[in-house]
Write a protein that holds these residues in place. Structure first.
Motif, mmCIF file in Angstrom:
data_model
loop_
_atom_site.group_PDB
_atom_site.id
_atom_site.type_symbol
_atom_site.label_atom_id
_atom_site.label_comp_id
_atom_site.label_asym_id
_atom_site.label_seq_id
_atom_site.Cartn_x
_atom_site.Cartn_y
_atom_site.Cartn_z
ATOM 1 N N HIS A 73 0.843 -1.072 0.083
ATOM 2 C CA HIS A 73 0.057 -0.074 -0.035
ATOM 3 C C HIS A 73 0.738 1.199 -0.144
ATOM 4 O O HIS A 73 1.933 1.344 0.483
ATOM 5 N N LEU A 74 0.363 2.326 -0.562
ATOM 6 C CA LEU A 74 1.232 3.488 -0.944
ATOM 7 C C LEU A 74 1.217 4.437 0.332
ATOM 8 O O LEU A 74 -0.164 4.424 1.128
ATOM 9 N N PRO A 75 1.955 5.293 0.704
ATOM 10 C CA PRO A 75 1.899 6.459 1.721
ATOM 11 C C PRO A 75 0.783 7.213 1.340
ATOM 12 O O PRO A 75 0.141 7.358 0.194
ATOM 13 N N ALA A 76 0.307 7.814 2.266
ATOM 14 C CA ALA A 76 -1.030 8.668 2.161
ATOM 15 C C ALA A 76 -0.694 10.218 2.014
ATOM 16 O O ALA A 76 0.182 10.676 2.622
ATOM 17 N N GLY A 77 -1.550 10.929 1.233
ATOM 18 C CA GLY A 77 -1.518 12.290 1.235
ATOM 19 C C GLY A 77 -0.137 13.073 0.863
ATOM 20 O O GLY A 77 0.560 12.483 -0.158
ATOM 21 N N ALA A 78 0.323 14.033 1.702
ATOM 22 C CA ALA A 78 1.392 14.869 1.593
ATOM 23 C C ALA A 78 2.587 13.894 1.492
ATOM 24 O O ALA A 78 3.715 14.157 0.891
ATOM 25 N N LYS A 79 2.618 12.808 2.086
ATOM 26 C CA LYS A 79 3.769 11.871 2.381
ATOM 27 C C LYS A 79 4.061 11.265 0.964
ATOM 28 O O LYS A 79 5.187 10.927 0.688
ATOM 29 N N LEU A 80 2.843 10.937 0.162
ATOM 30 C CA LEU A 80 3.115 9.967 -0.945
ATOM 31 C C LEU A 80 3.837 11.223 -2.014
ATOM 32 O O LEU A 80 4.925 10.798 -2.657
ATOM 33 N N LYS A 81 3.359 12.468 -1.935
ATOM 34 C CA LYS A 81 3.827 13.312 -2.764
ATOM 35 C C LYS A 81 5.422 13.434 -2.450
ATOM 36 O O LYS A 81 6.173 13.731 -3.378
ATOM 37 N N ARG A 82 5.468 13.726 -1.305
ATOM 38 C CA ARG A 82 7.081 13.864 -0.865
ATOM 39 C C ARG A 82 7.820 12.704 -1.075
ATOM 40 O O ARG A 82 9.133 12.889 -1.702
#
Length: 200
Positions: A73-82
């Motif tokens: 599963h992918l990181p969520a929200g701003a963490k995924l973008k970072r």
């Protein structure tokens, strides 16, 4: 690029190309290849140092991504973008792109669409131009220049021609780029300028 036809085609290409990744020797037996399959020839010391620095950075990012990859599963929200901006390890880029682009959902929502577009594309006049361009597309690439890579690339381009017959096939897959008034180039440069302004 998030259409079902294109995403399913790239999925097939990625799965096949993974078998040819890594540092290998080319047909002459002396040139190493990067992780993308391109030959590394006559690198200067500066280039070698840059390559080593990139490898170290990717290894650090690989550690960061490891837990998410194991749990699928992918990181969520701003963490995924970072995380994406700091770099996605090469072997995980397909998995990340497949989910964040919406390609996985598009493929699941329209099963068989890629095969339909592939069959439809074979009836398009673009097929002739695709055949002309295939052998001169990255001729030194270890996988794309081989029989398996040529078939996969042909299928993706043909499926896109079937999916979007108004564009069919051109080297940039955007209508009007090489028109006399260069409309496509103006659109692309305008988009780039807009993005740059957002980052200032």
């Amino acid at each position: 690029m998030s259409s079902t036809a294109t995403s399913a085609g790239f999925a097939a290409m990625q799965q096949q190309q993974e078998q040819h990744q890594g540092q290998e020797v080319d047909q002459q037996g002396h040139d190493q290849q990067d992780v993308y399959g391109f030959p590394l020839v006559n690198l200067t010391p500066q280039q070698q140092a840059a390559q080593a620095a990139c490898a170290l950075h990717e290894e650090r990012r690989r550690v960061k991504w490891q837990a998410y990859n194991q749990q699928q599963h992918l990181p969520a929200g701003a963490k995924l973008k970072r995380y994406c901006r700091k770099g996605v390890p090469h072997e995980l880029r397909f998995w990340v792109w497949w989910h964040i682009s919406g390609a996985g959902k598009a493929a699941a929502a329209a099963p068989g669409h890629y095969e339909f577009c592939l069959d439809k594309g074979k009836e398009q006049p673009a097929v002739k131009q695709i055949e002309l361009d295939l052998p001169r597309t990255f001729p030194r690439h270890s996988w794309l220049s081989g029989p398996e890579g040529q078939v996969a690339l042909r299928n993706v381009l043909t499926a896109y021609a079937g999916h979007n017959p108004d564009v069919g096939y051109c080297q940039v897959l955007y209508p009007g780029t090489y028109a006399p008034n260069l409309d496509g180039c103006h659109v692309e440069m305008g988009c780039l300028g807009h993005l740059l302004k957002q980052k200032q």
